[in-house]
Motif scaffolding. Structure first.
Motif, short mmCIF file in Angstrom:
data_model
loop_
_atom_site.label_atom_id
_atom_site.label_comp_id
_atom_site.label_asym_id
_atom_site.label_seq_id
_atom_site.Cartn_x
_atom_site.Cartn_y
_atom_site.Cartn_z
N SER A 112 -16.61 8.94 11.34
CA SER A 112 -16.42 10.04 10.40
C SER A 112 -16.33 11.40 11.08
N GLY A 113 -16.76 11.48 12.34
CA GLY A 113 -16.79 12.76 13.04
C GLY A 113 -18.17 13.36 13.16
N ILE A 180 -23.11 12.61 4.97
CA ILE A 180 -23.66 11.54 4.14
C ILE A 180 -23.25 10.21 4.75
N ALA A 181 -24.24 9.41 5.11
CA ALA A 181 -23.99 8.05 5.60
C ALA A 181 -24.09 7.10 4.41
N SER A 182 -22.96 6.56 4.01
CA SER A 182 -22.93 5.68 2.85
C SER A 182 -23.66 4.37 3.15
N TYR A 183 -24.66 4.07 2.34
CA TYR A 183 -25.37 2.79 2.44
C TYR A 183 -25.04 1.97 1.20
N LEU A 184 -23.74 1.85 0.97
CA LEU A 184 -23.20 1.08 -0.14
C LEU A 184 -22.31 -0.01 0.43
N LEU A 185 -22.26 -1.14 -0.24
CA LEU A 185 -21.48 -2.25 0.28
C LEU A 185 -19.99 -2.10 -0.05
N ALA A 186 -19.69 -1.63 -1.26
CA ALA A 186 -18.29 -1.57 -1.70
C ALA A 186 -17.95 -0.21 -2.27
N ARG A 193 -19.38 9.38 -6.19
CA ARG A 193 -20.43 10.40 -6.34
C ARG A 193 -20.80 11.01 -5.01
N LEU A 194 -20.77 10.21 -3.97
CA LEU A 194 -21.10 10.75 -2.64
C LEU A 194 -20.08 11.81 -2.24
N HIS A 195 -18.83 11.57 -2.53
CA HIS A 195 -17.78 12.53 -2.17
C HIS A 195 -17.89 13.82 -2.99
N GLY A 196 -18.56 13.75 -4.13
CA GLY A 196 -18.71 14.94 -4.96
C GLY A 196 -20.03 15.67 -4.76
N ALA A 197 -20.79 15.30 -3.73
CA ALA A 197 -22.13 15.86 -3.55
C ALA A 197 -22.17 17.12 -2.69
N LEU A 201 -19.06 15.74 5.49
CA LEU A 201 -18.47 14.45 5.82
C LEU A 201 -19.16 13.35 5.03
N VAL A 202 -18.41 12.33 4.65
CA VAL A 202 -18.96 11.16 3.98
C VAL A 202 -18.38 9.92 4.66
N THR A 203 -19.24 9.01 5.08
CA THR A 203 -18.73 7.80 5.72
C THR A 203 -18.23 6.82 4.67
N GLU A 204 -17.45 5.84 5.12
CA GLU A 204 -16.95 4.81 4.24
C GLU A 204 -18.07 3.82 3.91
N PRO A 205 -17.95 3.05 2.82
CA PRO A 205 -18.93 1.99 2.54
C PRO A 205 -18.94 0.97 3.68
N LEU A 206 -20.01 0.19 3.74
CA LEU A 206 -20.12 -0.80 4.81
C LEU A 206 -19.03 -1.85 4.71
#
Length: 232
Positions: A112-113, A180-186, A193-197, A201-206
């Motif tokens: 994500s950078g 934001i490190a996404s700790y979501l599976l899908a 919601r993470l992208h709107g917080a 930077l927001v990482t992709e789901p796992l």
């Protein structure tokens, strides 16, 4: 052995596709097909898959595709198993917390950078279950150890601080960049919601990352080693 991967379920087609890809990747590692079931939203359910194999003479191993314990893992899934009538089912632990999953999260940060010095928030779906909350706290601690910096835990749904509140708190503490490190599976509503917080930077789901597939494969192999061999 009948391997079954059980997820929550989603109305988003891309989430269903991702779970299918993840099961296919695990199946390649196991060298046998892995079936997918859902405890909510859509089917087939674990009960339906297990009931269809109740008289097959083969033990079934069910891996919960959840990143922490909670109602679905501790209550819902065992209820499905009991109702299926299958006489030999092993339910493995949930996927998280796990050091290998924490490594996958770090890989997402790097992609994500993220840079050392950034404020990091581990964003989970959330749960009102105290055991799930404890698992998520452990996951945040594992990530903190790997990156050598504090990690805040926040939630896209319920359980404590919302992700937006955590981002605002980081800003108040003087963070120049918040990741934001996404700790979501899908992908789905919670990822949106993470992208709107308000983070930088927001990482992709796992998702179907090979590291996630390896964790699931290890669950199946470990459980299979404990299943006694049957003479047919």
């Amino acid at each position: 052995m009948i391997p079954i991967l059980v997820a929550h379920g989603t109305r988003r087609p891309e989430g269903v596709v991702m779970l299918g890809e993840l099961a296919e990747r695990v199946g390649t590692l196991l060298a046998r097909p892995v079936r997918v079931a859902f405890v909510d939203v859509l089917g087939p359910t674990p009960m339906e898959l297990l009931a269809a194999e109740a008289n097959s003479g083969q033990p079934a191993i069910v891996v919960p595709a959840f990143l922490a314990r909670g109602y679905h893992v501790g209550v819902d899934l065992p209820t499905h198993v009991a109702a299926s009538g299958h006489p030999d089912v092993t339910i493995t632990p949930a996927l998280g917390p796990d050091p290998d999953l924490a490594t996958v999260v770090v890989a997402g940060l790097l992609e994500s950078g993220w840079r050392p010095g950034d404020s990091v928030i581990l964003a989970a779906a959330g749960s009102s279950d105290p055991t799930a909350r404890a698992d998520l706290e452990r996951a945040a601690h594992m990530l903190s150890q790997l990156i050598g910096a504090p990690v805040d835990l926040a939630f896209a749904a319920i359980g404590g601080f919302s992700v937006a509140e955590a981002v605002a708190n980081s800003r108040r503490r003087g963070a120049s960049r918040v990741v934001i490190a996404s700790y979501l599976l899908a992908d789905g509503l919670f990822q949106r919601r993470l992208h709107g917080a308000g983070a930088d930077l927001v990482t992709e789901p796992l998702g179907s990352h090979v590291g996630v597939a390896r964790v699931i494969t290890d669950r199946f192999i470990t459980a299979q080693a404990r299943v006694p061999l049957r003479l047919l």
